[in-house]
Enzyme design. Sequence first.
Site, PDB file in Angstrom:
ATOM      1  N   CYS A   2       0.726  -0.868  -0.094  1.00 55.07           N
ATOM      2  CA  CYS A   2      -0.118  -0.034   0.224  1.00 55.07           C
ATOM      3  C   CYS A   2       0.680   1.144   0.028  1.00 55.07           C
ATOM      4  O   CYS A   2       2.001   1.015   0.017  1.00 55.07           O
ATOM      5  CB  CYS A   2      -0.971  -0.203   1.266  1.00 55.07           C
ATOM      6  SG  CYS A   2      -2.399  -1.264   1.292  1.00 55.07           S
ATOM      7  N   ARG A  27       5.709  -0.328  -5.111  1.00 58.28           N
ATOM      8  CA  ARG A  27       5.705  -1.321  -4.066  1.00 58.28           C
ATOM      9  C   ARG A  27       4.786  -2.399  -4.192  1.00 58.28           C
ATOM     10  O   ARG A  27       4.574  -3.634  -3.341  1.00 58.28           O
ATOM     11  CB  ARG A  27       4.437  -0.334  -2.934  1.00 58.28           C
ATOM     12  CG  ARG A  27       6.055   0.697  -2.566  1.00 58.28           C
ATOM     13  CD  ARG A  27       5.119   1.737  -2.076  1.00 58.28           C
ATOM     14  NE  ARG A  27       5.110   1.665  -0.846  1.00 58.28           N
ATOM     15  CZ  ARG A  27       5.279   1.486   0.608  1.00 58.28           C
ATOM     16  NH1 ARG A  27       6.563   2.185   0.384  1.00 58.28           N
ATOM     17  NH2 ARG A  27       4.977   1.621   1.517  1.00 58.28           N
ATOM     18  N   TRP A  74      -2.549  -3.049  -1.727  1.00 55.74           N
ATOM     19  CA  TRP A  74      -2.794  -4.385  -1.484  1.00 55.74           C
ATOM     20  C   TRP A  74      -3.666  -5.103  -0.885  1.00 55.74           C
ATOM     21  O   TRP A  74      -3.992  -4.536   0.347  1.00 55.74           O
ATOM     22  CB  TRP A  74      -1.857  -4.384  -1.646  1.00 55.74           C
ATOM     23  CG  TRP A  74      -1.103  -6.464  -1.763  1.00 55.74           C
ATOM     24  CD1 TRP A  74      -1.868  -6.937  -1.282  1.00 55.74           C
ATOM     25  CD2 TRP A  74       0.139  -6.291  -2.601  1.00 55.74           C
ATOM     26  NE1 TRP A  74      -1.217  -8.380  -2.352  1.00 55.74           N
ATOM     27  CE2 TRP A  74      -0.387  -8.181  -2.813  1.00 55.74           C
ATOM     28  CE3 TRP A  74       0.218  -5.928  -3.543  1.00 55.74           C
ATOM     29  CZ2 TRP A  74       0.321  -8.907  -4.218  1.00 55.74           C
ATOM     30  CZ3 TRP A  74       0.714  -7.087  -5.134  1.00 55.74           C
ATOM     31  CH2 TRP A  74       0.858  -7.965  -4.958  1.00 55.74           C
ATOM     32  N   ASN A  98      -2.607   2.861   4.908  1.00 55.02           N
ATOM     33  CA  ASN A  98      -1.983   1.838   5.411  1.00 55.02           C
ATOM     34  C   ASN A  98      -1.238   0.502   6.405  1.00 55.02           C
ATOM     35  O   ASN A  98      -1.636   1.921   7.773  1.00 55.02           O
ATOM     36  CB  ASN A  98       0.191   2.277   5.586  1.00 55.02           C
ATOM     37  CG  ASN A  98      -0.007   2.521   3.691  1.00 55.02           C
ATOM     38  OD1 ASN A  98      -1.204   2.752   3.257  1.00 55.02           O
ATOM     39  ND2 ASN A  98       1.036   3.624   3.630  1.00 55.02           N
ATOM     40  N   GLY A  99      -1.432   0.154   6.629  1.00 54.44           N
ATOM     41  CA  GLY A  99      -1.299  -1.257   7.858  1.00 54.44           C
ATOM     42  C   GLY A  99      -2.170  -2.140   7.827  1.00 54.44           C
ATOM     43  O   GLY A  99      -2.769  -2.213   7.169  1.00 54.44           O
ATOM     44  N   GLU A 485      24.135 -16.360   8.598  1.00 55.60           N
ATOM     45  CA  GLU A 485      23.931 -15.579   7.239  1.00 55.60           C
ATOM     46  C   GLU A 485      24.652 -13.766   8.785  1.00 55.60           C
ATOM     47  O   GLU A 485      24.839 -13.181   8.128  1.00 55.60           O
ATOM     48  CB  GLU A 485      21.807 -15.317   7.831  1.00 55.60           C
ATOM     49  CG  GLU A 485      21.543 -13.733   7.502  1.00 55.60           C
ATOM     50  CD  GLU A 485      21.511 -13.371   5.748  1.00 55.60           C
ATOM     51  OE1 GLU A 485      22.545 -12.323   5.329  1.00 55.60           O
ATOM     52  OE2 GLU A 485      22.435 -14.554   5.010  1.00 55.60           O
ATOM     53  N   LYS A 489      27.125 -11.836   6.796  1.00 55.19           N
ATOM     54  CA  LYS A 489      26.765 -10.495   6.764  1.00 55.19           C
ATOM     55  C   LYS A 489      28.559  -9.350   7.431  1.00 55.19           C
ATOM     56  O   LYS A 489      28.538  -8.640   7.312  1.00 55.19           O
ATOM     57  CB  LYS A 489      25.950  -9.945   8.194  1.00 55.19           C
ATOM     58  CG  LYS A 489      24.378 -10.122   6.887  1.00 55.19           C
ATOM     59  CD  LYS A 489      23.732  -8.927   6.156  1.00 55.19           C
ATOM     60  CE  LYS A 489      23.045  -9.720   5.065  1.00 55.19           C
ATOM     61  NZ  LYS A 489      23.481 -10.400   4.300  1.00 55.19           N
ATOM     62  N   GLU A 492      30.953  -9.758   4.391  1.00 49.97           N
ATOM     63  CA  GLU A 492      31.097  -9.355   3.523  1.00 49.97           C
ATOM     64  C   GLU A 492      31.221  -7.602   3.385  1.00 49.97           C
ATOM     65  O   GLU A 492      31.421  -6.608   2.779  1.00 49.97           O
ATOM     66  CB  GLU A 492      29.916  -9.089   2.711  1.00 49.97           C
ATOM     67  CG  GLU A 492      28.481  -9.106   3.234  1.00 49.97           C
ATOM     68  CD  GLU A 492      27.832  -9.695   2.547  1.00 49.97           C
ATOM     69  OE1 GLU A 492      26.775 -10.118   1.487  1.00 49.97           O
ATOM     70  OE2 GLU A 492      26.363  -9.865   2.855  1.00 49.97           O
ATOM     71  N   HIS A 508      34.070 -30.788  17.318  1.00 49.16           N
ATOM     72  CA  HIS A 508      34.251 -31.575  16.274  1.00 49.16           C
ATOM     73  C   HIS A 508      35.107 -30.626  15.336  1.00 49.16           C
ATOM     74  O   HIS A 508      34.992 -30.755  14.102  1.00 49.16           O
ATOM     75  CB  HIS A 508      33.034 -32.098  14.942  1.00 49.16           C
ATOM     76  CG  HIS A 508      31.923 -33.181  15.943  1.00 49.16           C
ATOM     77  ND1 HIS A 508      32.428 -34.564  16.083  1.00 49.16           N
ATOM     78  CD2 HIS A 508      30.118 -32.869  16.037  1.00 49.16           C
ATOM     79  CE1 HIS A 508      31.299 -34.962  16.857  1.00 49.16           C
ATOM     80  NE2 HIS A 508      30.521 -33.630  17.276  1.00 49.16           N
ATOM     81  N   LYS A 607      25.488  -6.108  -6.370  1.00 47.04           N
ATOM     82  CA  LYS A 607      24.648  -6.267  -5.531  1.00 47.04           C
ATOM     83  C   LYS A 607      23.924  -7.592  -6.327  1.00 47.04           C
ATOM     84  O   LYS A 607      22.609  -8.167  -6.022  1.00 47.04           O
ATOM     85  CB  LYS A 607      23.160  -5.144  -6.290  1.00 47.04           C
ATOM     86  CG  LYS A 607      21.821  -5.710  -5.504  1.00 47.04           C
ATOM     87  CD  LYS A 607      21.150  -5.503  -4.193  1.00 47.04           C
ATOM     88  CE  LYS A 607      20.118  -5.585  -2.916  1.00 47.04           C
ATOM     89  NZ  LYS A 607      20.192  -6.229  -2.043  1.00 47.04           N
TER      90      LYS A 607
END
Length: 612
Positions: A2, A27, A74, A98-99, A485, A489, A492, A508, A607
């Site tokens: 929205c 969006r 939406w 919105n929301g 992850e 982060k 990188e 191990h 990207k």
Amino acid sequence: MCGIVGGVAERNISNILIEGLKRLEYRGYDSAGLALINQGQILRERRVGKVVNLEQAVLDAQLNGSLGIAHTRWATHGKPTENNAHPHISGNVAVVHNGIIENYQELKDQLETLGYIFTSQTDTEVVAHLVNDALKSTPSLLEAVRLVVPKLKGAYALGIIHTDHPDELITVREGSPLVIGVGIGENFISSDQLALLPITNRFIYLEEGDIARLTRTTIEVFVDGQLVERPITELDATVTNASKGRYKHYMLKEIYEQPEAIKQTISQALNGNALREDFLANANDQFKNIQQIQIIACGTSYHAGMIAKYWCEQLIDLPCQVEIASEFRYRSPVIVNQTLYLCISQSGETADTLAALRDIQKRAVSKHLDITTMAICNVATSSMVRETNYSLLTLAGPEIGVASTKAFTTQLAALMLLVLKIGTVKQTITAEQVSQLIADLWHIPKILLDTLQNNNEILALSELFVEKQHCLFLGRGTHFPIALEGALKLKEISYIHAEGYAAGELKHGPLALVDNEMPVVILAPKDDMLDKLKSNMEEVQARGGELFVFADENSGIKSKDRQHVVNVPTVHPTLAPIVYSIPIQLLSYHVAVLRGTDVDQPRNLAKSVTVE
């Protein structure tokens, strides 16, 4: 996803509102609408489909006005129909929103007993009726809105106008983004500054709980009824669609956009505490027949797929394999009948994943196999979306920072939606489980907002990483991929060597690396593995390692010497990976800033990886 645009000016603003909606089309939405005040009347047009349909309707009706609000919707509560499109009207009040108003049904029942008639299936219409009702006790539109806001539960942004106040636009921000565009003799609101960049480069960023009153020449912002000052931020005139706004880096902006991005992503599939009937409905027959899932992805998307593997096997009893696309495509994989081949990519143009997809399709055709292909992607026009049988979009909006943040968490949200859909179609998950998980999904944006409140605490901890050269991230179960992850982060964008491990693997090999110079980041949600994880923490401390623990607030884990604890709000264990992504992103971001690296464009990386 929205979008709101509104304004008050001396000139006709219908074209400005339409242009603003066009700039928010990225969006995602399924209907659009506009309302203007002109000579004591509300002039409204709404259309299903693209903004161009609304634009033509406004031209045909020759709608003009100097005060107005517009919206792209939406569908969440109610199907994408003209009656459900915004703005919604009650009496002489018009509202865009919105929301989610979580207690809308309770409010609707109360309003119906007062004689209010609802013409839509939306949660938004209750706001219009509530404001209309409040105006019976006060002539002030601002005061009426103040009376209504405490009754609303959820996350929302509002734009409100009234025929008796032809020079006044009221706006509210509570958990959903909203900015004010400051003009000369005119002022505007929007859910994204992008919509207003053609007409102003001066913005006020509203904060949680703000209520603002705009006229042509004044902007007043109130908190708890008290007038407050909000600074005006002036953007460089060359700012394009991808502005950082008030944030120092795109990555930080995108971290903070995650509550809204998650909400928009789940909204496309949910109606209350149930899956929308039209959500992936065209895939029902294929989903019934699939016997296993093969996920193919790269980098961060691969980590999202690893979490989905746990969900598929634990929640819907469906075998699932996950493989890095660059390995899958070169090992002559066996293509299996009645398999869902699921490709995950932010851009939808990732070279290895696309190549793997195309190879799978060729092999399936040559062997006359019945397979289904699907993409989870952030770009609706991408090659991957076009070349698969089905697609599920992550409505994250443009992600500029190379280190993926909101694209990752929206992938997790989309994957959960897909698991619930497949489980429902195959009847391998109960209606009660689905309802509970959906209810918990709706609460994730608020939990993310609460988690972001730890930013300053995480910033302080990040100072202890600046001189480090190595780091371990540990997690168990679905938090093993989050550990991977987190390590990705950190390495990188800060260039610190980092590795993620399943905590049970410490003995191990990785335990050999632990000494008093090794920071070890622990992900500690309150789940069935917590006690075992605490034992792993003891193993690290016994070797002199320094612990940095992101722990559930009810985990019982406390800070002590060489053990730093940041409390994370309690969350449903299944959905916890979405929430625990936030602190590792913030940690990596702050460490990188302190080390002086290029956060948004780290060396050697791009990207979208469109070559091998």
